[in-house]
Design a protein around this motif. Structure first.
Motif, short mmCIF file in Angstrom:
data_model
loop_
_atom_site.label_atom_id
_atom_site.label_comp_id
_atom_site.label_asym_id
_atom_site.label_seq_id
_atom_site.Cartn_x
_atom_site.Cartn_y
_atom_site.Cartn_z
N LYS A 243 0.83 -1.20 0.00
CA LYS A 243 0.00 0.00 0.00
C LYS A 243 0.87 1.25 0.00
N GLY A 244 0.51 2.19 -0.86
CA GLY A 244 1.27 3.42 -0.98
C GLY A 244 0.59 4.60 -0.31
N GLU A 245 1.07 5.78 -0.64
CA GLU A 245 0.53 7.01 -0.05
C GLU A 245 -0.71 7.50 -0.78
N SER B 21 16.64 -13.98 -15.07
CA SER B 21 16.99 -14.08 -13.65
C SER B 21 17.48 -12.76 -13.08
N LEU B 22 18.22 -11.99 -13.87
CA LEU B 22 18.72 -10.71 -13.38
C LEU B 22 17.58 -9.76 -13.05
N ALA B 23 16.57 -9.69 -13.91
CA ALA B 23 15.43 -8.81 -13.64
C ALA B 23 14.68 -9.26 -12.40
N VAL B 24 14.50 -10.57 -12.24
CA VAL B 24 13.82 -11.11 -11.06
C VAL B 24 14.58 -10.72 -9.80
N THR B 25 15.89 -10.94 -9.80
CA THR B 25 16.71 -10.62 -8.62
C THR B 25 16.69 -9.13 -8.33
N SER B 26 16.77 -8.32 -9.36
CA SER B 26 16.76 -6.86 -9.17
C SER B 26 15.46 -6.40 -8.54
N LEU B 27 14.34 -6.95 -8.99
CA LEU B 27 13.05 -6.56 -8.42
C LEU B 27 12.96 -6.98 -6.96
N ILE B 28 13.48 -8.14 -6.64
CA ILE B 28 13.52 -8.58 -5.24
C ILE B 28 14.29 -7.58 -4.39
N TYR B 29 15.40 -7.08 -4.92
CA TYR B 29 16.24 -6.17 -4.14
C TYR B 29 15.66 -4.76 -4.06
N VAL B 30 14.82 -4.38 -4.98
CA VAL B 30 14.05 -3.14 -4.80
C VAL B 30 13.16 -3.29 -3.57
N MET B 31 12.52 -4.44 -3.45
CA MET B 31 11.65 -4.68 -2.31
C MET B 31 12.46 -4.73 -1.01
N LYS B 32 13.63 -5.32 -1.06
CA LYS B 32 14.49 -5.35 0.12
C LYS B 32 14.90 -3.94 0.53
N TYR B 33 15.19 -3.10 -0.44
CA TYR B 33 15.56 -1.70 -0.17
C TYR B 33 14.42 -0.97 0.54
N LEU B 34 13.21 -1.13 0.04
CA LEU B 34 12.06 -0.46 0.66
C LEU B 34 11.87 -0.93 2.10
N ARG B 35 12.03 -2.22 2.32
CA ARG B 35 11.85 -2.76 3.67
C ARG B 35 12.97 -2.30 4.60
N GLU B 36 14.20 -2.33 4.12
CA GLU B 36 15.34 -2.01 4.98
C GLU B 36 15.31 -0.56 5.45
N TYR B 37 14.85 0.34 4.58
CA TYR B 37 14.81 1.76 4.94
C TYR B 37 13.40 2.22 5.32
N ALA B 38 12.49 1.27 5.51
CA ALA B 38 11.12 1.57 5.95
C ALA B 38 10.47 2.63 5.06
N THR C 205 7.72 3.84 2.37
CA THR C 205 6.40 3.57 1.81
C THR C 205 6.35 4.11 0.39
N PRO C 206 6.04 3.29 -0.60
CA PRO C 206 5.97 3.80 -1.97
C PRO C 206 4.92 4.91 -2.09
N GLN D 227 19.00 2.36 -11.07
CA GLN D 227 17.96 2.94 -11.91
C GLN D 227 16.57 2.57 -11.41
N LEU D 228 16.38 1.30 -11.12
CA LEU D 228 15.06 0.80 -10.75
C LEU D 228 14.62 1.37 -9.40
N ILE D 229 15.53 1.37 -8.43
CA ILE D 229 15.19 1.93 -7.12
C ILE D 229 14.86 3.41 -7.23
N LYS D 230 15.63 4.12 -8.03
CA LYS D 230 15.42 5.56 -8.17
C LYS D 230 14.08 5.86 -8.85
N ILE D 231 13.68 5.02 -9.79
CA ILE D 231 12.37 5.20 -10.42
C ILE D 231 11.26 5.04 -9.39
N VAL D 232 11.37 4.00 -8.55
CA VAL D 232 10.37 3.78 -7.50
C VAL D 232 10.29 4.99 -6.58
#
Length: 366
Positions: free
Chosen positions: A61-63, A102-119, A121-122, A357-362
């Motif tokens: 859930k986002g803002e 596989s690279l795209a899958v792993t990258s998307l997982i790590y976007v999610m990890k980034y959001l969780r690690e720094y708390a 909210t999209p 790139q992907l994290i910054k877009i999010v």
């Protein structure tokens, strides 16, 4: 903060990329890889579910009550028994399926990890989708099911992620229709039954006429016969022949027109000694996205990272939402060669830029 995160988790990222790549996921048989991804997300306290066709979906859930979808297909073109040798050497990773996808899958997982690690909210309500059946005869079944069954009343944009071509911003999507033509006749002995119609001869005549179809000049459209097989021996009138062909197009109506003409040609060969069965084995609709606001955001992110944006044409999971009039783009995470071949490899250094790139877009998309 993004650079620190990537540097801090770089070794783990590569370990997880290897784990995912070495977990076989042929189209229609992706459950092992999906289970692995779900376990990883559960460790980071994400709730996810697997839908009726095998897609792994996580909603955050986002803002604001607009939706953004990030998807990465989990399937590969390689059969389950393919030998997967994962080799890191001279700035490259060599392994079937490592770039696609596989690279795209792993990258998307790590976007999610980034959001969780720094708390974090999209800004938007966000779906993270690890979808099945993108490749080949999968016919985009996974993303089609997600788009058709998920309430997206205010979809801002969908991004399909691919491991190859870091600078891509794909907004025009090539459609394709693929057919299998089965031709059956009496067959017989090449001397005693001479005069019986040969299924191979009929196939050859069909192919000749298919290539005589006048293709559109204003919008690129192609017709290709990719496979012809039939017959059993040099002294046998062939009783069976099979043709695989496709029409590719940017303009959906032009593509359908060419296919209709092709089918008319084929059906005209029905006769007393010959029966013809036509089966659709592939159907990807064409589509195009016009969203200047999102394009401006992507280009700004690219520019900040030294990426020279290439607005190219492709055929990806974005085909389907774009064909439905939804905003959809495809992005790349690194640069690769020999996709869909056992010799597939991907460049290691651009991976960090692709993830950044992907994290910054999010973070910056509004």
């Amino acid at each position: 903060m993004i650079e620190h995160f990537i540097t801090q988790h770089l070794v783990q990222f590569h370990d997880d990329l290897k784990r995912i790549t070495l977990t076989a996921a042929p189209t229609f048989d992706e459950s092992r890889r999906v289970a692995l991804i779900q376990d990883m997300l559960t460790q980071w306290d994400y709730d996810s579910h697997i839908d009726d066709v095998g897609n792994l979906i996580c909603f955050v859930k986002g803002e604001v009550r607009e939706q953004v979808v990030y998807s990465a297909h989990v399937d590969t073109v390689f059969p389950l028994n393919t030998e997967l040798n994962y080799i890191e050497q001279d700035g490259f990773i060599h392994c079937p399926g490592v770039a696609d996808n596989s690279l795209a899958v792993t990258s998307l997982i790590y976007v999610m990890k980034y959001l969780r690690e720094y708390a974090i909210t999209p800004h938007f309500d966000t779906y993270f989708v690890f979808n099945v059946c993108e490749e080949g005869l999968g016919n985009l079944h996974g993303i089609k099911h997600f788009i058709d069954t998920t309430p997206l009343p205010n979809l801002k944009v969908h991004f399909a992620l691919e491991g190859n071509k870091l600078n891509r911003l794909t907004s025009t999507f090539v459609g394709s229709i693929r057919k299998k033509v089965a031709i059956k006749g009496l067959g017989g002995h090449s001397w005693r039954d001479y005069g019986n119609t040969s299924a191979v001869q009929v196939a050859a005549n069909i192919i000749s006429q298919l290539y005589d179809i006048a293709l559109p000049q204003t919008s690129k459209t192609t017709l290709n016969v990719g496979k012809l097989q039939g017959g059993t021996g040099v002294n046998v009138i062939p009783q069976y022949a099979e043709i695989l062909f496709e029409v590719r197009f940017v303009d959906q109506q032009e593509g359908l027109r060419v296919m209709d003409e092709a089918l008319s040609i084929i059906n005209a060969f029905h006769r007393d000694q010959i029966t013809i069965d036509i089966e659709t084995i592939g159907d990807r609709p064409a589509g195009q996205t016009h969203n200047p606001e999102v394009v401006a955001t992507i280009k700004a992110v690219h520019q900040s990272l030294g990426i020279n944006t290439d607005e190219d044409i492709g055929s990806t999971d974005s085909n389907y939402p774009a064909s439905k009039g939804l905003s959809s783009f495809t992005l790349g995470l690194s640069n690769a060669k020999n996709l869909h071949a056992l010799e597939e490899f991907v460049e290691i250094p651009p991976m960090q830029t692709g993830l950044h790139q992907l994290i910054k877009i999010v973070e910056t998309l509004r």
